[in-house]
Structure formats: structure tokens, C-alpha cells
Motif scaffolding. Structure first.
Motif, mmCIF file in Angstrom:
data_model
loop_
_atom_site.group_PDB
_atom_site.id
_atom_site.type_symbol
_atom_site.label_atom_id
_atom_site.label_comp_id
_atom_site.label_asym_id
_atom_site.label_seq_id
_atom_site.Cartn_x
_atom_site.Cartn_y
_atom_site.Cartn_z
ATOM 1 N N GLU A 1 0.864 -1.184 0.000
ATOM 2 C CA GLU A 1 0.000 0.000 0.000
ATOM 3 C C GLU A 1 0.901 1.235 0.000
ATOM 4 N N SER A 2 0.890 1.978 -1.090
ATOM 5 C CA SER A 2 1.753 3.151 -1.193
ATOM 6 C C SER A 2 0.995 4.284 -1.859
ATOM 7 N N ARG A 3 1.176 5.501 -1.322
ATOM 8 C CA ARG A 3 0.546 6.688 -1.911
ATOM 9 C C ARG A 3 1.557 7.479 -2.752
ATOM 10 N N LYS A 4 2.724 6.857 -3.010
ATOM 11 C CA LYS A 4 3.760 7.573 -3.750
ATOM 12 C C LYS A 4 3.766 7.234 -5.240
ATOM 13 N N GLY A 5 2.817 6.407 -5.681
ATOM 14 C CA GLY A 5 2.822 6.005 -7.080
ATOM 15 C C GLY A 5 4.014 5.133 -7.394
ATOM 16 N N SER A 6 4.691 5.428 -8.487
ATOM 17 C CA SER A 6 5.818 4.593 -8.915
ATOM 18 C C SER A 6 7.042 4.764 -8.037
ATOM 19 N N ARG A 7 7.048 5.804 -7.155
ATOM 20 C CA ARG A 7 8.221 6.040 -6.308
ATOM 21 C C ARG A 7 8.235 5.165 -5.055
ATOM 22 N N GLY A 8 7.105 4.538 -4.721
ATOM 23 C CA GLY A 8 7.033 3.780 -3.474
ATOM 24 C C GLY A 8 6.812 2.302 -3.713
ATOM 25 N N THR A 9 7.348 1.489 -2.788
ATOM 26 C CA THR A 9 7.166 0.034 -2.894
ATOM 27 C C THR A 9 6.051 -0.467 -1.995
ATOM 28 N N GLY A 10 5.644 0.314 -1.003
ATOM 29 C CA GLY A 10 4.653 -0.167 -0.060
ATOM 30 C C GLY A 10 5.227 -1.144 0.946
ATOM 31 N N LEU A 11 6.576 -1.165 1.087
ATOM 32 C CA LEU A 11 7.230 -2.065 2.041
ATOM 33 C C LEU A 11 7.803 -1.326 3.251
ATOM 34 N N GLY A 12 8.092 -0.034 3.104
ATOM 35 C CA GLY A 12 8.816 0.701 4.144
ATOM 36 C C GLY A 12 8.132 0.683 5.497
ATOM 37 N N LEU A 13 6.873 1.149 5.569
ATOM 38 C CA LEU A 13 6.180 1.215 6.851
ATOM 39 C C LEU A 13 5.870 -0.164 7.429
ATOM 40 N N PRO A 14 5.442 -1.166 6.613
ATOM 41 C CA PRO A 14 5.269 -2.507 7.178
ATOM 42 C C PRO A 14 6.552 -3.059 7.787
ATOM 43 N N VAL A 15 7.702 -2.789 7.142
ATOM 44 C CA VAL A 15 8.987 -3.247 7.681
ATOM 45 C C VAL A 15 9.282 -2.566 9.013
ATOM 46 N N SER A 16 9.057 -1.252 9.083
ATOM 47 C CA SER A 16 9.303 -0.524 10.335
ATOM 48 C C SER A 16 8.416 -1.062 11.457
ATOM 49 N N GLN A 17 7.145 -1.294 11.154
ATOM 50 C CA GLN A 17 6.229 -1.835 12.164
ATOM 51 C C GLN A 17 6.689 -3.214 12.641
ATOM 52 N N LYS A 18 7.127 -4.047 11.701
ATOM 53 C CA LYS A 18 7.590 -5.394 12.051
ATOM 54 C C LYS A 18 8.805 -5.322 12.978
#
Length: 565
Positions: free
Chosen positions: A501-518
Motif C-alpha cells: 500500500e503506497s501513496r507515492k505512485g511509482s516512487r514507493g514500494t509499499g514495504l517501508g512502513l510494514p517493515v518498520s512496524q515489524k
């Protein structure tokens, strides 16, 4: 929408949606539904939708091995109903019909009414609670005692098959119950291999725990049970020539045996075998008391059916899990491929500038090209690290460290990006902060992902600002990342920690925040977020603390404070 779901065969776990009025099934790739089954014909069958009724018809296309619906061969065509089992070669599929029209609006008089007390008195004259240790043999009626005992066995069997999705554990429980109930010397449960259709031993038991003799079972009995789908009892192997005219049962020392099919909804999935026997070298006694009866046979057939249903349910569940895993894998590959493609395009563009600069010896062009390549190398490095962090279950590598140092490293690393985006990055350390026990590398990545997100959120904001600070509370350590960026809509707050889930379009992978939470949760902490669109967002990364006495004891955990003596 109607669909076919494969529950047995090489395509197990796959679901085929029936979108068109005609769909062909077969081994050839030109079919609408291709099955990887060597016993399926190239063009095996066809599904045709009746436009008037909306129902599907299965039509066999003169296949070599035939088409079967609910174990009955289809001669020409067969109208399908919801839940029908379709067998093509070794592949078993479940047909699911489209949802039927809702008939809930029809007014129906209830068949049962629950009424309040109307002046009459109802008197409870007796109660009983189920107790697995009840001794029914003491009942005055032998018939009633037997019936209650049999009911108890079936009840305990139902409990055994309902409390586990592990087939080996399930079969072990069932074999244990059988040995409690029947005076068998040996027992074996064999399951049918879906590929070879051979019976393979899954669980065996010998009442004599010191005996490791191989259990030899008559193939004649096994074949009879499988083909006729009925249990057999041989109570005097020396006189019973129905199963082994050559007398192999007697030569194996078997006195009496029961073998029953594990008959499920979709066919026989295995057999259960028990026997009494005489050790090799000992003579068979001329007169022995029978331990097995017709009643034992009937109950063994019922137990076999219960076990088969549980095995089928477990297999169906495994197929569903595999289907979900394949779907998730497809989503992962599609998302990552798109992001990697963008990174590679950036690297290719930078390489082109370097190549042109080398041709014309233009240092400035080479420097610009290398800047693009370097930036995209960092992107792909971060992507790989996030993938590793998220996919791998790990225990934090705890060591004493100062959180100010870790967060300061992140801020220093991101200053150049902040300048590039025109965003002010402010750092406020916590004074008098002692050492804590945590995984410094993991926490560095967790903070880095959150700070990166905050900077990106401010890039289109005039006078964008991100503030990073460390706060120490009596029982908690906090890293606060606050920005005045675009903010997050209320309906999106619950999605930001979902993978991809990313709101950055092509610039985001949607992995950053889930990784931080983990990472925070691996440290027994968590991430909390507050946001208002157009105002900004506040992330709080919290680690729990313990009291000083516990820290001094040396039994450290993630988030423990190290107190210098």
C-alpha cells in the motif's frame, strides 16, 4: 460467478473462473482451462452455460478416460449443481455455482416458535453433563451400555478430528483411540497417494512397544476394500479362504483382522487396518476367544468415514492456503517487477549520460549521469533490504547502544535528500539518555523508512519541515517523526501498514512502513500515527522500558535500559 476449484491433482489449489458461456477443459494449451494431468485428453470436456437457466452443462468430448460427476460417468452431458465433484483423469475439481437470487424477501411462516411462559409450569426432571470417563458398562441394560459406549467412541473420534489440521497428528490420535477401544495387537492407517494411487503407510502402532516387526497386510484384502468400498472382518484366518487362497494370512501369523475404507465425500482416501497375531515361530492356538465382532467392524467403518472427512477437509484447506499463497506471490512479483523496472530505467538513463560524457569528454555530463545511477543503486539496495527484513522471521540482535547515535546517523544520511527536496530536517536529541538494549541496525532501518516517508510527504509543501526527536519517558523510549506535509486521509490510516500500500505512485514500494512496524514489534514495541490532511503527520516509534532493578539483574530484553553503576 461460477468457478472450478482443483482439490486434487497437479493443479491443486488453482481456481478457474467461468467467465464465458463455453469453456473447454483438457491437457492442450489451447483449452480455456488447461490441466497438467497426463490422464486427461488434449480436449477432454466442455462446459456450456444455459442462457435461460444460467446453469452449466458438462459435456464429454469423447475423452479416453471419460468424465465423471459425483463418481458417475457422464455419457453425453450432465447438468451441474453447486458443490458437484468433477473427475477428469486424476484431477478432482469442485464446481461452485454463481450466487442464486435472494429469496429472503419471501414471507415464510416460522416452523418453530419460542414462546414466553404462559402460566403453565415446565419442570426439569433430570440433567446430565458429558463426561469422557463415564463407565457405561455398569448400566443395567447390556444393549444400552453398548449403545452408549459406541456413542462415546464416536464422540471422542469427532473431537479428535476437529481439533487439528495436521494430518499426521490427526491419524495418531485416531489410532490411539482405536487401541483404547479394541484389543488389537497391531494397527496401520494407509493414505492414498494422489499421484500414484498407491496406498502409502502413514501411521502404524504395535501394542507390544518392544516389537519392531514390519506389519504385513494382505493385498487381496486391501484391493477388496478399495474396490468394493466396504469394510471386512476375518475372524479365523485358518478357516477363512475368501481373502488369501494361498494362505498368506496364516503364514503371517494373523488370527483375525479388520480392514475398513476411509470413505470421504469424494472417494476413498485410505484404509484403516487392525489385527491380532501370533509372534513368528509360535504355533497358532487351536481355540482362541474372538476379540473382533461385527459391532467392532461397524464402528471401525464409521471411524474410517470420520477420519476420511477430516483428511479431505485438511487437504481442501491446504489447497486454499496454496491458492492464496500463489495469489499473494503473483501480487508481490507484479508490484516488485514494476518498481524494479522503474529503477532500471533510471540506471539506464544515467548510464546513457555517462556514455555520452565519455565520448565527448564532458565531465559535467558524466557527473550528472553518475548521480542518477548512484541514486537508483541506493533505491534497489533499500528495496532488497526491506524485502529481506519483511520476509524473514528473526529475533533482534540485542546489544547496548544509545538511540541518539542511531537516529543521528539516519538524520545525517537524509540531510542531502532533504536539501534536494527543499525540506528542513530538524534533529532534537534526548539529553541524559543512557544506553538501551536493542538491535541498532534494525532500528536504523525502521527510523530511516519513517523519515524517508516524512520527507516525501513534504516535497510539495511550501516551507516543508520534518522534525525528528528522541524522548525518554519513565517506562518508554520514543522516536517521534513529525512533518507538516500533505497528511493522510482518515480512511487510509488503517492501510498504511499493509504490504504494497503506497501513496507515492511509482516512487514507493509499499514495504517501508510494514517493515518498520515489524521491526518495532520484534522489539515488543509498536508504531502509532496521527495525521490530518493538509496539516501534517506524526509518527511515534515506541520501545517499552523495564525498571532499573530488572536491568541490573542482567536478564535483558528488547527495550531494557542499561544503567551505568
Amino acid at each position: 460467478m461460477a468457478s472450478l476449484f482443483v482439490i486434487r491433482g497437479r493443479d491443486q489449489g488453482r481456481r478457474f473462473e467461468l467467465n464465458s458461456p463455453i469453456a473447454t477443459l483438457g491437457r492442450d494449451h489451447r483449452n480455456d482451462i488447461q490441466l497438467q494431468d497426463t490422464e486427461v485428453s488434449r480436449r477432454h470436456a466442455e462446459l456450456r452455460k444455459d442462457e435461460q437457466t444460467g446453469q452449466f452443462l458438462l459435456v464429454d468430448l469423447d475423452s479416453s478416460n471419460g468424465s465423471f460427476v459425483n463418481s458417475q460417468q457422464v455419457s453425453e452431458e450432465e447438468r451441474l449443481r453447486n458443490g458437484d465433484r468433477i473427475q477428469l483423469g486424476r484431477t478432482l475439481l469442485i464446481f461452485t455455482a454463481a450466487a442464486e437470487a435472494d429469496s429472503s424477501s419471501m414471507e415464510v411462516q416460522p416452523a418453530v416458535n419460542i414462546v414466553n411462559r404462559d402460566g403453565g409450569e415446565s419442570r426439569i426432571i433430570g440433567t446430565h453433563r458429558q463426561n469422557l470417563n463415564d463407565n457405561y458398562s455398569e448400566s443395567g441394560s447390556p444393549w444400552l451400555a453398548r449403545a452408549r459406549s459406541n456413542l462415546q467412541v464416536m464422540y471422542r473420534t469427532a473431537l479428535a478430528v476437529s481439533h487439528t489440521l495436521d494430518i499426521d497428528q490427526l491419524l495418531e490420535r485416531i489410532m490411539g483411540l482405536i487401541f483404547e477401544w479394541v484389543e488389537a495387537d497391531r494397527g496401520c492407517i494407509m493414505l492414498l497417494d494422489a499421484e500414484t494411487e498407491e496406498l502409502m503407510p502413514a501411521v502404524r502402532r504395535n501394542r507390544n512397544s518392544n516389537s519392531q516387526d514390519t506389519i504385513k497386510i494382505s493385498r487381496t484384502i486391501l484391493d477388496y476394500v478399495r474396490e468394493n468400498k466396504e469394510g471386512v472382518l476375518t475372524s479365523d484366518a485358518r478357516d477363512d479362504a475368501r481373502w488369501d487362497p494361498a494362505g498368506s494370512i496364516v503364514s503371517m501369523g494373523v488370527r483375525e483382522a479388520i480392514c475398513v475404507p476411509m470413505q470421504g465425500r469424494y472417494g476413498v482416501v485410505g484404509v484403516i487396518y487392525i489385527d491380532t497375531y501370533t509372534e513368528p515361530g509360535n504355533a497358532l492356538p487351536q481355540h482362541v476367544t474372538r476379540k473382533f465382532s461385527d459391532e467392532h467392524l461397524k464402528l471401525m467403518v464409521a471411524i474410517g468415514h470420520q477420519a476420511a472427512l477430516a483428511v479431505e477437509d485438511t487437504s481442501y484447506y491446504s489447497a486454499m492456503v496454496q491458492s492464496e499463497r500463489l495469489a499473494a506471490m503473483g501480487q508481490t512479483i507484479a508490484t516488485l517487477s514494476h518498481h524494479i523496472k522503474n529503477i532500471l530505467q533510471g540506471i539506464r538513463g544515467g548510464s546513457y549520460l555517462i556514455e555520452e560524457g565519455l565520448k565527448s569528454e564532458a565531465t559535467e555530463l558524466i557527473r550528472k549521469g553518475w548521480g542518477i545511477v548512484d541514486k537508483n543503486q541506493e533505491k534497489i539496495s533499500n528495496l532488497v533490504m526491506d524485502m529481506l527484513s519483511f520476509s524473514k522471521e528473526r529475533e533482534p540482535q540485542l546489544s547496548p547502544d544509545n538511540m541518539n547515535r542511531v537516529v543521528a546517523d539516519v538524520v545525517e544520511l537524509m540531510q542531502s535528500r532533504a536539501r534536494e527536496l527543499g525540506v528542513q530536517l530538524e534533529w532534537i536529541p534526548c539529553h541524559d539518555l543512557g544506553e538501551w538494549l536493542f538491535d541498532a541496525d534494525a532500528m536504523h532501518r525502521a527510523v530511516l523508512n519513517v523519515v524517508t516517508n516524512a520527507l516525501d510527504a513534504c516535497q510539495d509543501t511550501p516551507d516543508g519541515k520534518v522534525q525528528v526527536r528522541v524522548e525518554q519517558l519513565p517506562r518508554e523510549l520514543r522516536i517521534v517523526v513529525e512533518d507538516n506535509g500533505s497528511g493522510i486521509a482518515a480512511e487510509d490510516l488503517n492501510k498504511i501498514f499493509s504490504v504494497f500500500e503506497s501513496r507515492k505512485g511509482s516512487r514507493g514500494t509499499g514495504l517501508g512502513l510494514p517493515v518498520s512496524q515489524k521491526i518495532l514489534r520484534e522489539h515488543q514495541g509498536d508504531i502509532h500515527v496521527e495525521s490530518e490532511p493538509g496539516v501534517g503527520t506524526r509518527f511515534v516509534l515506541s520501545l517499552p522500558a523495564v525498571n532499573d532493578d530488572h536491568a541490573k539483574g542482567g536478564d535483558f530484553h528488547a527495550g531494557d535500559t542499561i544503567v551505568e553503576m
